[in-house]
Write a protein that holds these residues in place. Structure first.
Motif, PDB file in Angstrom:
ATOM      1  N   ARG A 161       0.880  -1.073  -0.323  1.00 55.83           N
ATOM      2  CA  ARG A 161      -0.041   0.248  -0.073  1.00 55.83           C
ATOM      3  C   ARG A 161       1.127   1.146  -0.066  1.00 55.83           C
ATOM      4  NH1 ARG A 161      -4.717   0.042   4.285  1.00 55.83           N
ATOM      5  NH2 ARG A 161      -5.489  -0.982   2.760  1.00 55.83           N
ATOM      6  N   ALA A 162       0.312   3.014  -0.585  1.00 62.62           N
ATOM      7  CA  ALA A 162       0.864   3.743  -0.329  1.00 62.62           C
ATOM      8  C   ALA A 162       0.540   4.281  -0.629  1.00 62.62           C
ATOM      9  CB  ALA A 162       1.487   3.515  -1.758  1.00 62.62           C
ATOM     10  N   GLY A 166       3.365   9.039  -1.655  1.00 63.85           N
ATOM     11  CA  GLY A 166       4.675   7.892  -2.149  1.00 63.85           C
ATOM     12  C   GLY A 166       4.960   6.980  -0.693  1.00 63.85           C
ATOM     13  N   ASN A 167       4.842   7.253   0.916  1.00 61.50           N
ATOM     14  CA  ASN A 167       4.660   6.650   2.052  1.00 61.50           C
ATOM     15  C   ASN A 167       4.258   4.635   1.514  1.00 61.50           C
ATOM     16  OD1 ASN A 167       5.919   8.677   3.173  1.00 61.50           O
ATOM     17  ND2 ASN A 167       3.767   9.436   3.553  1.00 61.50           N
ATOM     18  N   LEU A 168       5.341   3.892   1.088  1.00 57.42           N
ATOM     19  CA  LEU A 168       5.570   2.435   1.209  1.00 57.42           C
ATOM     20  C   LEU A 168       5.013   1.982   2.404  1.00 57.42           C
ATOM     21  CD1 LEU A 168       7.404   1.962  -1.259  1.00 57.42           C
ATOM     22  CD2 LEU A 168       4.885   2.756  -1.609  1.00 57.42           C
ATOM     23  N   VAL A 169       3.745   0.879   2.742  1.00 51.97           N
ATOM     24  CA  VAL A 169       4.040  -0.333   3.913  1.00 51.97           C
ATOM     25  C   VAL A 169       4.053  -1.416   2.700  1.00 51.97           C
ATOM     26  CG1 VAL A 169       1.943  -1.349   5.731  1.00 51.97           C
ATOM     27  CG2 VAL A 169       2.562   1.012   5.063  1.00 51.97           C
ATOM     28  N   TYR A 170       4.861  -2.581   3.135  1.00 48.20           N
ATOM     29  CA  TYR A 170       4.810  -3.497   2.965  1.00 48.20           C
ATOM     30  C   TYR A 170       3.954  -4.696   3.060  1.00 48.20           C
ATOM     31  CZ  TYR A 170       8.720  -1.942   0.753  1.00 48.20           C
ATOM     32  OH  TYR A 170       9.936  -0.682   0.029  1.00 48.20           O
ATOM     33  N   ARG A 171       4.500  -6.183   2.641  1.00 46.47           N
ATOM     34  CA  ARG A 171       3.204  -7.360   3.419  1.00 46.47           C
ATOM     35  C   ARG A 171       4.047  -8.393   3.102  1.00 46.47           C
ATOM     36  NH1 ARG A 171       0.524 -11.979   1.900  1.00 46.47           N
ATOM     37  NH2 ARG A 171      -1.507 -12.166   3.076  1.00 46.47           N
ATOM     38  N   ASP A 194      -2.663  -0.289  -3.354  1.00 44.96           N
ATOM     39  CA  ASP A 194      -3.522   0.156  -3.191  1.00 44.96           C
ATOM     40  C   ASP A 194      -3.390   2.197  -3.073  1.00 44.96           C
ATOM     41  OD1 ASP A 194      -5.782   1.455  -2.688  1.00 44.96           O
ATOM     42  OD2 ASP A 194      -5.929   0.395  -0.421  1.00 44.96           O
ATOM     43  N   ILE A 195      -3.935   2.910  -3.219  1.00 41.75           N
ATOM     44  CA  ILE A 195      -3.397   4.142  -3.143  1.00 41.75           C
ATOM     45  C   ILE A 195      -3.994   4.962  -2.126  1.00 41.75           C
ATOM     46  CG2 ILE A 195      -1.965   6.385  -3.551  1.00 41.75           C
ATOM     47  CD1 ILE A 195      -0.969   4.415  -6.212  1.00 41.75           C
ATOM     48  N   VAL A 196      -4.059   4.866  -1.314  1.00 36.83           N
ATOM     49  CA  VAL A 196      -5.106   6.337  -0.506  1.00 36.83           C
ATOM     50  C   VAL A 196      -4.889   7.223  -0.672  1.00 36.83           C
ATOM     51  CG1 VAL A 196      -5.271   3.567   1.013  1.00 36.83           C
ATOM     52  CG2 VAL A 196      -3.884   5.033   1.499  1.00 36.83           C
ATOM     53  N   PRO A 197      -4.886   7.905   0.140  1.00 37.09           N
ATOM     54  CA  PRO A 197      -5.478   9.776   0.328  1.00 37.09           C
ATOM     55  C   PRO A 197      -3.983   9.594   2.294  1.00 37.09           C
ATOM     56  CG  PRO A 197      -7.460   9.124   0.389  1.00 37.09           C
ATOM     57  CD  PRO A 197      -6.695   8.164   0.320  1.00 37.09           C
ATOM     58  N   VAL A 198      -3.344  10.809   1.977  1.00 40.77           N
ATOM     59  CA  VAL A 198      -2.255  10.899   2.970  1.00 40.77           C
ATOM     60  C   VAL A 198      -3.143  11.020   4.563  1.00 40.77           C
ATOM     61  CG1 VAL A 198      -0.508  12.728   3.953  1.00 40.77           C
ATOM     62  CG2 VAL A 198      -0.838  12.608   1.447  1.00 40.77           C
ATOM     63  N   GLY A 199      -2.797  10.101   5.214  1.00 39.91           N
ATOM     64  CA  GLY A 199      -3.386   9.777   6.256  1.00 39.91           C
ATOM     65  C   GLY A 199      -3.909   8.572   7.331  1.00 39.91           C
ATOM     66  N   GLN A 200      -4.267   7.754   6.221  1.00 42.64           N
ATOM     67  CA  GLN A 200      -4.472   7.237   5.880  1.00 42.64           C
ATOM     68  C   GLN A 200      -3.292   5.583   6.199  1.00 42.64           C
ATOM     69  OE1 GLN A 200      -8.494   5.415   2.780  1.00 42.64           O
ATOM     70  NE2 GLN A 200      -9.285   7.875   2.783  1.00 42.64           N
ATOM     71  N   ILE A 201      -2.643   6.709   6.313  1.00 43.04           N
ATOM     72  CA  ILE A 201      -1.243   4.821   6.307  1.00 43.04           C
ATOM     73  C   ILE A 201      -0.808   5.153   8.182  1.00 43.04           C
ATOM     74  CG2 ILE A 201       0.780   4.209   6.117  1.00 43.04           C
ATOM     75  CD1 ILE A 201      -0.248   4.285   3.345  1.00 43.04           C
ATOM     76  N   PRO A 203       1.631   6.297  10.369  1.00 40.49           N
ATOM     77  CA  PRO A 203       2.830   6.944  10.442  1.00 40.49           C
ATOM     78  C   PRO A 203       4.356   5.180  10.904  1.00 40.49           C
ATOM     79  CG  PRO A 203       2.070   8.966  10.897  1.00 40.49           C
ATOM     80  CD  PRO A 203       1.033   7.292  11.436  1.00 40.49           C
ATOM     81  N   GLU A 204       3.212   5.315  11.840  1.00 38.77           N
ATOM     82  CA  GLU A 204       4.137   4.396  12.565  1.00 38.77           C
ATOM     83  C   GLU A 204       4.643   2.735  11.427  1.00 38.77           C
ATOM     84  OE1 GLU A 204       6.182   4.212  15.269  1.00 38.77           O
ATOM     85  OE2 GLU A 204       5.195   6.546  15.749  1.00 38.77           O
ATOM     86  N   THR A 205       3.969   2.197  11.003  1.00 40.64           N
ATOM     87  CA  THR A 205       3.604   1.186   9.603  1.00 40.64           C
ATOM     88  C   THR A 205       4.274   1.281   8.181  1.00 40.64           C
ATOM     89  OG1 THR A 205       1.610   1.505   8.477  1.00 40.64           O
ATOM     90  CG2 THR A 205       1.727   0.715  10.697  1.00 40.64           C
ATOM     91  N   VAL A 206       4.703   2.804   8.255  1.00 45.44           N
ATOM     92  CA  VAL A 206       5.631   2.673   7.077  1.00 45.44           C
ATOM     93  C   VAL A 206       7.046   2.747   7.145  1.00 45.44           C
ATOM     94  CG1 VAL A 206       6.290   5.378   5.392  1.00 45.44           C
ATOM     95  CG2 VAL A 206       4.614   4.800   7.119  1.00 45.44           C
ATOM     96  N   VAL A 207       6.767   1.700   6.312  1.00 52.39           N
ATOM     97  CA  VAL A 207       8.651   1.494   5.918  1.00 52.39           C
ATOM     98  C   VAL A 207       9.845   2.332   5.113  1.00 52.39           C
ATOM     99  CG1 VAL A 207      10.203  -0.376   5.458  1.00 52.39           C
ATOM    100  CG2 VAL A 207       8.121  -0.451   6.814  1.00 52.39           C
ATOM    101  N   THR A 208       8.937   2.833   3.943  1.00 55.87           N
ATOM    102  CA  THR A 208       9.516   3.297   2.764  1.00 55.87           C
ATOM    103  C   THR A 208       9.130   4.565   2.789  1.00 55.87           C
ATOM    104  OG1 THR A 208      10.485   1.576   1.342  1.00 55.87           O
ATOM    105  CG2 THR A 208      10.145   3.886   0.812  1.00 55.87           C
ATOM    106  N   PRO A 209       9.662   5.910   3.338  1.00 56.08           N
ATOM    107  CA  PRO A 209       9.113   7.084   3.758  1.00 56.08           C
ATOM    108  C   PRO A 209       8.957   7.369   2.152  1.00 56.08           C
ATOM    109  CG  PRO A 209      11.113   6.946   4.960  1.00 56.08           C
ATOM    110  CD  PRO A 209      11.277   5.639   3.839  1.00 56.08           C
TER     111      PRO A 209
END
Length: 230
Positions: A161-162, A166-171, A194-201, A203-209
């Motif tokens: 997810r991003a 461009g903040n990325l979360v991996y599975r 999936d690409i979501v609006p800023v604020g829906q991820i 921040p603690e789960t973001v791996v690649t800023p």
């Protein structure tokens, strides 16, 4: 800074030049950016140096890029396995070069590129053919090999997810080399489910800023299996 969201994978890989060094995420099929690789085949760039964990599986993904004759050199940790027959045939025919790098060293060489480290000493490979032609220094009574960073012109990676920045979360294990590759390339292209609006991820789960990610494209998740050697 907001990542560019491409309408298609073809748009996402536009501009990759002949002779580029391309970092390709994936550990076998896990985390491989299939849509981006397929688009790169259509795009036509050739004489590529590909950096990845292994040298392709079956006839899909990286193996398909190899089969299309677009790769001049492969830098990887595992060039031979039961389903790496495409690269095996190319290498034996002298149509592809190979540089074998131990897996941990491969990751560290890319991390060094992202961190701005000029070179580092590593004990892995000392006293083996992998150290031939390289500087060796004794540190704390143990031989260490001087290794240099691996920098990419482009990184093609896959994430779960991003957000639009461009903040990325991996599975799970699909994460593998994605984070270090994202720091080590001039242009980073990520396919996500999936690409979501800023604020829906969170921040603690973001791996690649997002500061590392230049282009995003949404791609459907694939479930692929590859048969054994022919």
């Amino acid at each position: 800074m907001t990542a560019t969201i491409a309408a298609t994978a073809d748009e996402a890989v536009a501009g990759i030049e002949d002779g580029s060094t391309v970092l390709v995420g994936g550990f076998g099929l896990a985390g491989m950016p299939f849509d981006l690789i397929d688009a790169l085949i259509r795009q036509g760039a050739s004489e590529l140096t590909v950096v990845s964990n292994n040298a392709g599986n079956g006839d899909v993904g990286l193996a398909a890029l190899l089969k299309a004759g677009r790769v001049r050199k492969v830098i990887c940790s595992f060039p031979r396995q039961s389903d790496s027959y495409v690269f095996d045939e190319l290498y034996r025919a002298g149509r592809a070069e190979l540089e074998v790098v131990p897996q941990g060293t491969l990751a560290e060489r890319m991390r060094a590129a992202g961190a701005g480290i000029g070179a580092f000493y590593c004990p892995v490979g000392a006293g083996t053919p992998l150290a031939e032609g390289k500087e060796v220094r004794e540190i704390d009574g143990r031989a260490h090999v001087l290794e240099y960073p691996i920098k990419g012109d482009v990184a093609l990676i896959s994430a779960h997810r991003a957000d639009t920045m461009g903040n990325l979360v991996y599975r799970k294990t699909a994460r593998n080399f994605g984070p270090v590759m994202a720091t080590a390339a001039t242009t980073v292209v990520a396919q996500v489910t999936d690409i979501v609006p800023v604020g829906q991820i969170d921040p603690e789960t973001v791996v690649t800023p997002g500061i590392y990610v230049d282009r995003l494209v949404r791609a459907e998740a694939r479930r692929l299996t590859v048969q054994g050697a022919r």
